[in-house]
Motif scaffolding. Structure first.
Motif, PDB file in Angstrom:
ATOM      1  N   GLN A 271      10.579   2.837  -2.613  1.00  0.00           N
ATOM      2  CA  GLN A 271      10.418   1.471  -3.105  1.00  0.00           C
ATOM      3  C   GLN A 271       9.469   0.673  -2.214  1.00  0.00           C
ATOM      4  O   GLN A 271       8.660  -0.117  -2.708  1.00  0.00           O
ATOM      5  N   ARG A 272       9.544   0.902  -0.912  1.00  0.00           N
ATOM      6  CA  ARG A 272       8.644   0.194  -0.008  1.00  0.00           C
ATOM      7  C   ARG A 272       7.199   0.637  -0.224  1.00  0.00           C
ATOM      8  O   ARG A 272       6.280  -0.198  -0.279  1.00  0.00           O
ATOM      9  N   ALA A 275       5.883  -0.777  -3.450  1.00  0.00           N
ATOM     10  CA  ALA A 275       5.594  -2.210  -3.329  1.00  0.00           C
ATOM     11  C   ALA A 275       4.235  -2.424  -2.667  1.00  0.00           C
ATOM     12  O   ALA A 275       3.465  -3.319  -3.058  1.00  0.00           O
ATOM     13  N   ARG A 278       1.616  -1.607  -5.210  1.00  0.00           N
ATOM     14  CA  ARG A 278       1.554  -2.694  -6.200  1.00  0.00           C
ATOM     15  C   ARG A 278       0.767  -3.875  -5.658  1.00  0.00           C
ATOM     16  O   ARG A 278      -0.114  -4.421  -6.342  1.00  0.00           O
ATOM     17  N   TYR A 331       4.109   0.488 -10.581  1.00  0.00           N
ATOM     18  CA  TYR A 331       4.579   0.404  -9.191  1.00  0.00           C
ATOM     19  C   TYR A 331       5.622  -0.695  -9.024  1.00  0.00           C
ATOM     20  O   TYR A 331       6.523  -0.590  -8.170  1.00  0.00           O
ATOM     21  N   ASP A 332       5.545  -1.727  -9.838  1.00  0.00           N
ATOM     22  CA  ASP A 332       6.565  -2.774  -9.759  1.00  0.00           C
ATOM     23  C   ASP A 332       7.912  -2.247 -10.240  1.00  0.00           C
ATOM     24  O   ASP A 332       8.969  -2.607  -9.683  1.00  0.00           O
ATOM     25  N   ALA A 335       9.152  -0.228  -7.310  1.00  0.00           N
ATOM     26  CA  ALA A 335       9.544  -1.059  -6.168  1.00  0.00           C
ATOM     27  C   ALA A 335      10.826  -1.834  -6.444  1.00  0.00           C
ATOM     28  O   ALA A 335      11.652  -2.041  -5.545  1.00  0.00           O
TER      29      ALA A 335
END
Length: 352
Positions: A271-272, A275, A278, A331-332, A335
Motif C-alpha cells: 500500500q505504501r 501510494a 499514485r 494505484y489508489d 493504496a
C-alpha cells in the motif's frame, strides 16, 4: 442591243469617273470587318447578309432605270449611271466585295477576327506559360535560399534548406547562429535545428553548454528544452527543464516534453509503494495538463516555424493524461486497500 445594255451595266459598276460611293463602299467593307471583330452581336455572316440586301435592293432600282433609258442618248445614260440608286448599288457592291475578300483571307471569318484569334491564342499561350512559371516558382520558393535574410523566419528557412536539402550542416549551423545572435524566436523546431546542425560540427557536451548559455542570454527557453534531451543524465535534464520553467513559465514544452519521457520506476506493490506510485503519476499528470492548457492557447504555428512537422501533440498529450488517470485510479485502489477488499470478496463468493 444586248451589247449596249451590257455596256450600260459596265458603266454602272465602274463609271468613267470614279464614284465616291464606290470608295465609300469599300471603306465600309473594311469597317464592317473591324466591327465584326469588336462586336459579338454582328457576325461575319450577318454583315454579308446586310451588305447583300443593300446591294440587291439598290441594284434592282438601278437596273430598272438603266434598262428603260435610251441607250443611244449618252446624256440620259450618264444621268442614270450617276443616279442615287446606282450610287447606292455601287456602295453596296463594293462594300460586299471588300468584306467577302477579307472573309476569304480570314478563311470564313473576317480577316481582323482571324488575326485577332491568332493574337488571342498567342496571348492565351503566353498567359498559360506565365501561370505555369508562376506555379513552378511558388513550388520552388520553399527550397530557395534567401540572399538577404531580414527575419528569424528567413534565417530558419535558409538553415532548414542547408540542413535538409543540401545536407550542409556547417552552413546550417552558421545560419542558426546568425538567427540567435539577432532574435529569440521561441520556436521549438528552431532550437531543434540549432542542435541538429550544431551536433554535426561540434562536440555534444560543448553544444549543450552553449545552448544553455544562449538560452540565458536570449531568454529563449526552447533551447533549454532541446538541451535537456541531450543532457548527460536524467538529473541534469531535469535541472535544465526546471530552469526553462523559471525562464519562461508560459512555454508548454518546459513542463512536459514527449521526447524526454520520465523513466518508469517500479516500486513494491504494498500500500505504501502504491501510494508513492499514485502520487508520482498525479504529479506527472499535472504537468501534462499544464502543457495542454498552455499549448492549446495558441495555434501550432505559435510554437513552430513548420507546424506541419510537429505532429498532433494535443492528442498525444490527451492520451497520455487519460492513461495516467487510469494508472492513478489503479494505484489508489491498491493504496487504499479497496483492491485487496475486492479480491477477498471475489474469493469468498467463489468458495461458498
Amino acid at each position: 442591243m444586248a451589247d449596249t445594255r451590257i455596256g450600260i451595266v459596265k458603266r454602272i459598276i465602274w463609271p468613267a469617273k470614279a464614284s465616291l460611293f464606290a470608295l465609300i463602299g469599300g471603306a465600309v467593307g473594311l469597317f464592317g470587318d473591324l466591327v465584326n471583330f469588336f462586336a459579338e452581336f454582328l457576325s461575319a455572316d450577318v454583315l454579308v447578309l446586310i451588305f447583300a440586301v443593300v446591294t440587291a435592293v439598290a441594284g434592282l432600282l438601278c437596273f430598272q432605270r438603266a434598262f428603260m433609258v435610251n441607250a443611244a442618248d449618252d446624256k440620259a445614260v450618264d444621268e442614270v449611271v450617276q443616279c442615287t440608286q446606282c450610287d447606292a448599288f455601287r456602295f453596296g457592291l463594293f462594300a460586299t466585295a471588300a468584306f467577302i475578300l477579307l472573309m476569304l483571307v480570314g478563311q470564313g471569318q473576317s480577316a481582323t477576327e482571324a488575326v485577332g484569334r491568332q493574337l488571342g491564342l498567342i496571348k492565351e499561350d503566353t498567359a498559360v506559360i506565365r501561370d505555369q512559371v508562376g506555379d513552378l516558382h511558388a513550388m520552388a520558393q520553399p527550397q530557395m535560399i534567401i540572399d538577404d535574410p531580414e527575419s528569424a523566419a528567413d534565417h530558419f528557412n535558409n538553415a532548414w534548406i542547408y540542413q535538409t536539402m543540401q545536407r550542409n550542416s556547417a552552413k546550417a549551423f552558421a545560419e542558426m547562429q546568425a538567427l540567435y545572435a539577432n532574435y529569440a524566436p521561441k520556436k521549438l523546431d528552431a532550437a531543434q535545428l540549432y542542435f541538429d546542425s550544431g551536433n554535426a560540427v561540434k562536440g555534444r557536451a560543448q553544444l549543450v553548454e552553449e545552448m544553455q548559455a544562449l538560452a540565458r542570454k536570449t531568454g529563449d527557453a526552447t533551447l533549454l528544452v532541446i538541451a535537456a534531451r541531450a543532457a548527460p543524465s536524467a538529473e541534469a535534464g531535469d535541472e535544465m527543464a526546471a530552469e526553462a520553467q523559471k525562464l519562461d513559465p508560459a512555454l508548454p514544452f518546459a513542463w512536459w516534453d514527449i521526447m524526454r519521457p520520465k523513466p518508469v520506476k517500479v516500486g513494491d506493490m504494498t500500500q505504501r509503494g502504491a501510494a508513492a506510485q499514485r502520487d508520482r503519476f498525479i504529479a506527472e499528470r499535472e504537468t501534462v495538463e499544464k502543457f495542454r492548457a498552455l499549448y492549446g492557447a495558441y495555434p501550432a504555428q505559435h510554437w513552430f516555424f513548420l507546424p506541419q512537422f510537429a505532429g498532433d501533440l494535443e492528442t498525444i498529450a490527451r492520451q497520455q493524461s487519460e492513461g495516467m488517470a487510469n494508472n492513478i485510479a489503479t494505484y489508489d485502489d491498491i493504496a487504499s486497500g479497496r483492491l485487496a477488499d475486492r479480491v477477498r470478496e471475489e474469493y469468498r463468493q467463489k468458495n461458498r
